[in-house]
Design a protein around this motif. Structure first.
Motif, PDB file in Angstrom:
ATOM      1  N   GLY A  65      34.266  58.584  46.590  1.00  0.00           N
ATOM      2  CA  GLY A  65      35.177  57.757  45.799  1.00  0.00           C
ATOM      3  C   GLY A  65      34.498  57.076  44.636  1.00  0.00           C
ATOM      4  N   VAL A  66      33.260  56.617  44.859  1.00  0.00           N
ATOM      5  CA  VAL A  66      32.502  55.970  43.778  1.00  0.00           C
ATOM      6  C   VAL A  66      32.202  56.982  42.673  1.00  0.00           C
ATOM      7  CG1 VAL A  66      30.383  54.734  43.190  1.00  0.00           C
ATOM      8  CG2 VAL A  66      31.490  54.318  45.399  1.00  0.00           C
ATOM      9  N   VAL A  67      31.767  58.173  43.066  1.00  0.00           N
ATOM     10  CA  VAL A  67      31.465  59.219  42.080  1.00  0.00           C
ATOM     11  C   VAL A  67      32.725  59.569  41.279  1.00  0.00           C
ATOM     12  CG1 VAL A  67      30.820  61.649  41.827  1.00  0.00           C
ATOM     13  CG2 VAL A  67      29.508  60.156  43.346  1.00  0.00           C
ATOM     14  N   TRP A  68      33.845  59.725  41.980  1.00  0.00           N
ATOM     15  CA  TRP A  68      35.084  60.044  41.268  1.00  0.00           C
ATOM     16  C   TRP A  68      35.463  58.932  40.282  1.00  0.00           C
ATOM     17  CZ3 TRP A  68      39.894  57.661  41.013  1.00  0.00           C
ATOM     18  CH2 TRP A  68      40.845  58.368  40.263  1.00  0.00           C
ATOM     19  N   ARG A 362      29.957  45.687  46.269  1.00  0.00           N
ATOM     20  CA  ARG A 362      30.759  46.487  47.196  1.00  0.00           C
ATOM     21  C   ARG A 362      31.078  47.807  46.509  1.00  0.00           C
ATOM     22  NH1 ARG A 362      35.332  44.242  51.375  1.00  0.00           N
ATOM     23  NH2 ARG A 362      35.643  46.190  52.526  1.00  0.00           N
ATOM     24  N   TYR A 363      30.611  48.892  47.105  1.00  0.00           N
ATOM     25  CA  TYR A 363      30.610  50.181  46.412  1.00  0.00           C
ATOM     26  C   TYR A 363      31.528  51.179  47.120  1.00  0.00           C
ATOM     27  CZ  TYR A 363      26.631  47.707  44.561  1.00  0.00           C
ATOM     28  OH  TYR A 363      25.837  46.741  44.000  1.00  0.00           O
ATOM     29  N   SER A 364      32.792  51.118  46.744  1.00  0.00           N
ATOM     30  CA  SER A 364      33.785  52.051  47.261  1.00  0.00           C
ATOM     31  C   SER A 364      34.953  52.076  46.290  1.00  0.00           C
ATOM     32  CB  SER A 364      34.259  51.647  48.662  1.00  0.00           C
ATOM     33  OG  SER A 364      35.086  50.498  48.594  1.00  0.00           O
ATOM     34  N   LEU A 365      35.772  53.114  46.397  1.00  0.00           N
ATOM     35  CA  LEU A 365      36.927  53.230  45.506  1.00  0.00           C
ATOM     36  C   LEU A 365      38.053  52.301  45.926  1.00  0.00           C
ATOM     37  CD1 LEU A 365      38.636  54.449  43.278  1.00  0.00           C
ATOM     38  CD2 LEU A 365      38.958  56.491  44.692  1.00  0.00           C
ATOM     39  N   GLY A 368      36.245  48.429  46.950  1.00  0.00           N
ATOM     40  CA  GLY A 368      35.127  47.874  46.205  1.00  0.00           C
ATOM     41  C   GLY A 368      35.334  47.741  44.718  1.00  0.00           C
ATOM     42  N   ASP A 369      34.223  47.502  44.030  1.00  0.00           N
ATOM     43  CA  ASP A 369      34.241  47.203  42.601  1.00  0.00           C
ATOM     44  C   ASP A 369      34.690  48.369  41.718  1.00  0.00           C
ATOM     45  OD1 ASP A 369      33.220  44.876  43.638  1.00  0.00           O
ATOM     46  OD2 ASP A 369      31.177  45.200  42.927  1.00  0.00           O
ATOM     47  N   PRO A 370      34.338  49.623  42.016  1.00  0.00           N
ATOM     48  CA  PRO A 370      34.804  50.713  41.147  1.00  0.00           C
ATOM     49  C   PRO A 370      36.320  50.801  41.055  1.00  0.00           C
ATOM     50  CG  PRO A 370      32.968  51.458  42.486  1.00  0.00           C
ATOM     51  CD  PRO A 370      33.354  50.116  43.018  1.00  0.00           C
ATOM     52  N   GLY A 371      37.024  50.535  42.148  1.00  0.00           N
ATOM     53  CA  GLY A 371      38.485  50.525  42.092  1.00  0.00           C
ATOM     54  C   GLY A 371      39.012  49.429  41.196  1.00  0.00           C
ATOM     55  N   VAL A 372      38.372  48.258  41.238  1.00  0.00           N
ATOM     56  CA  VAL A 372      38.770  47.158  40.355  1.00  0.00           C
ATOM     57  C   VAL A 372      38.571  47.553  38.893  1.00  0.00           C
ATOM     58  CG1 VAL A 372      38.349  44.754  39.735  1.00  0.00           C
ATOM     59  CG2 VAL A 372      38.233  45.457  42.135  1.00  0.00           C
ATOM     60  N   PRO A 387      45.446  55.584  41.317  1.00  0.00           N
ATOM     61  CA  PRO A 387      44.362  56.567  41.494  1.00  0.00           C
ATOM     62  C   PRO A 387      44.573  57.495  42.678  1.00  0.00           C
ATOM     63  CG  PRO A 387      43.461  54.395  41.017  1.00  0.00           C
ATOM     64  CD  PRO A 387      44.935  54.208  41.223  1.00  0.00           C
ATOM     65  N   VAL A 388      44.228  58.750  42.497  1.00  0.00           N
ATOM     66  CA  VAL A 388      44.263  59.816  43.484  1.00  0.00           C
ATOM     67  C   VAL A 388      45.699  60.181  43.900  1.00  0.00           C
ATOM     68  CG1 VAL A 388      43.551  60.547  45.807  1.00  0.00           C
ATOM     69  CG2 VAL A 388      41.943  59.358  44.313  1.00  0.00           C
TER      70      VAL A 388
END
Length: 393
Positions: A65-68, A362-365, A368-372, A387-388
């Protein structure tokens, strides 16, 4: 009572600031880059890694999720990562195969590795999008095919999730095999729909009939509708609108929804969900195109009046501030009323401040922060696709 006021906090008074938001998005990406270790991926939050083999690899709360998210922000011109994303995706796939991050201690659905959000399917799709190969495509197709008869009947583990993956591949490749497996998955999901317009989920050893976008009718319809002919899509949306109208709990022009059909708003732990994954924000976001407009606005208005969730839920797009904010973007898209875009942007400012309050990390889609960062980018672009579930771009 439609929600618990103590679960929410006062909205920030900070006004919308385009340049400040752009800088905050870049700051999140810099932090994500710094936290990356090619040999260990990203550190897992305790909640995200509960009873799982860390590092987390999956699309929902793991490295895929982070990579995406990093790739999506890069493609849209919002931030440049320094990570070799294709290599990171392949490394994630290898790690998953060595130690799948499937929760222990609970009864998982059949073929859990084929799940979109929590299994290998989501990881494969991210890896293929970054560096397409026939081998990855064959493996992805096999997972979608073996998940056609999964009786979870929800988006995280079941056929709706792998139908989303198949549709993404069909749109990308135009291949006949993907068209066929889309049709097969859609037909299977359509047949398992109950006569009253719901699906019965068999999940974690329990039976339920959910309403929301993750474990219920909201997500199933999002996955299914674009795979149907126009007649069946119209019927599906009309009947689902009726289901959601029947299940709505309305007070003084405001609306919320229970987690399951026929259930109470308050769960056994006394909590009333008002977040994307359960409650009004998720119903509004997933059903925005067909839900009765009065109910749509009633659900979004409740979300606005409640305010952003506290730091216990956090800023993310699953059960946090950004997830609730997507409801405002959807009402803006449906009505054209700029007031809802303004509200979405206020929630974005608050979510970004919550990220700063917990000092990133916090590293998740979804949690965590990437989703924000993606939500903030959507507020900048006045873009409303979640997303997704609605976009892979």
């Amino acid at each position: 009572m439609l929600y618990r006021p103590e679960a929410f906090e006062p909205l920030t008074e900070s006004p919308w600031d385009d340049q400040g938001v752009r800088a905050a998005i870049r700051g999140i990406v810099v932090d994500v880059d710094h936290a990356f270790d090619p040999d260990a991926l990203w550190p897992a939050d305790e909640w995200d890694g509960w009873q799982s083999a860390v590092p987390m690899k999956n699309l929902y709360v793991g490295a895929a999720g982070v990579v995406w998210a990093l790739d999506a922000l890069r493609r849209r011109g919002h931030a440049e990562t320094q990570i070799d994303l294709a290599a990171a995706a392949k490394r994630t796939l290898t790690f998953f195969r060595e130690a799948p991050d499937l929760m222990a201690g609970i009864e998982l659905p059949a073929r859990p590795k084929s799940a979109l959000l929590t299994g290998e399917t989501g990881i494969l799709l991210v890896a293929w999008r970054l560096d397409p190969s026939s081998e990855l495509e064959r493996e992805l197709l096999a997972h979608v095919q073996e998940n056609v008869d999964n009786n979870a009947d929800e988006l995280m583990w079941g056929t709706p999730g792998t139908l989303l993956a198949a549709r993404a591949m069909q749109e990308s490749t135009g291949g006949d095999m993907w068209r066929e497996v889309c049709a097969e998955s859609a037909e299977a999901l359509w047949r398992k729909r109950d006569s009253d317009g719901l699906w019965t989920q068999q999940l974690y050893g329990e039976t339920s009939r959910g309403l929301g976008p993750v474990h219920g009718v909201g997500g199933n319809v999002l996955a299914l509708r674009d795979a149907l002919d126009s007649g069946r899509r119209e019927l599906l949306e009309r009947e689902t609108a009726g289901v959601l109208a029947r299940e709505a709990v309305v007070e003084d022009g405001l609306a919320n929804w229970p987690m399951t059909a026929g259930g109470d708003l308050a769960t056994e732990d006394g909590e009333i969900r008002l977040q994307w994954c359960a409650g009004a924000p998720g119903i509004v976001t997933s059903a925005a195109s067909y839900l009765n407009e009065e109910l749509l606005i009633a659900g979004a208005e409740l979300t606005w009046r409640a305010g952003p969730p506290t730091m216990e839920k956090g800023p993310g797009i699953c059960h946090g501030t950004a997830g609730s904010g997507y409801a405002f973007l959807k009402v803006f898209a449906r009505t054209g009323d700029e007031r809802w875009l303004d509200r979405a942007r206020r929630f974005a400012m608050h979510a970004l401040e919550q990220v700063e309050r917990r000092a990133h990390g916090r590293y998740s889609l979804w949690t965590g922060d990437p989703g924000v960062a993606l939500y903030a980018a959507d507020c900048l672009d006045a873009r409303t696709a979640y997303p997704v579930l609605e976009t892979w771009g």
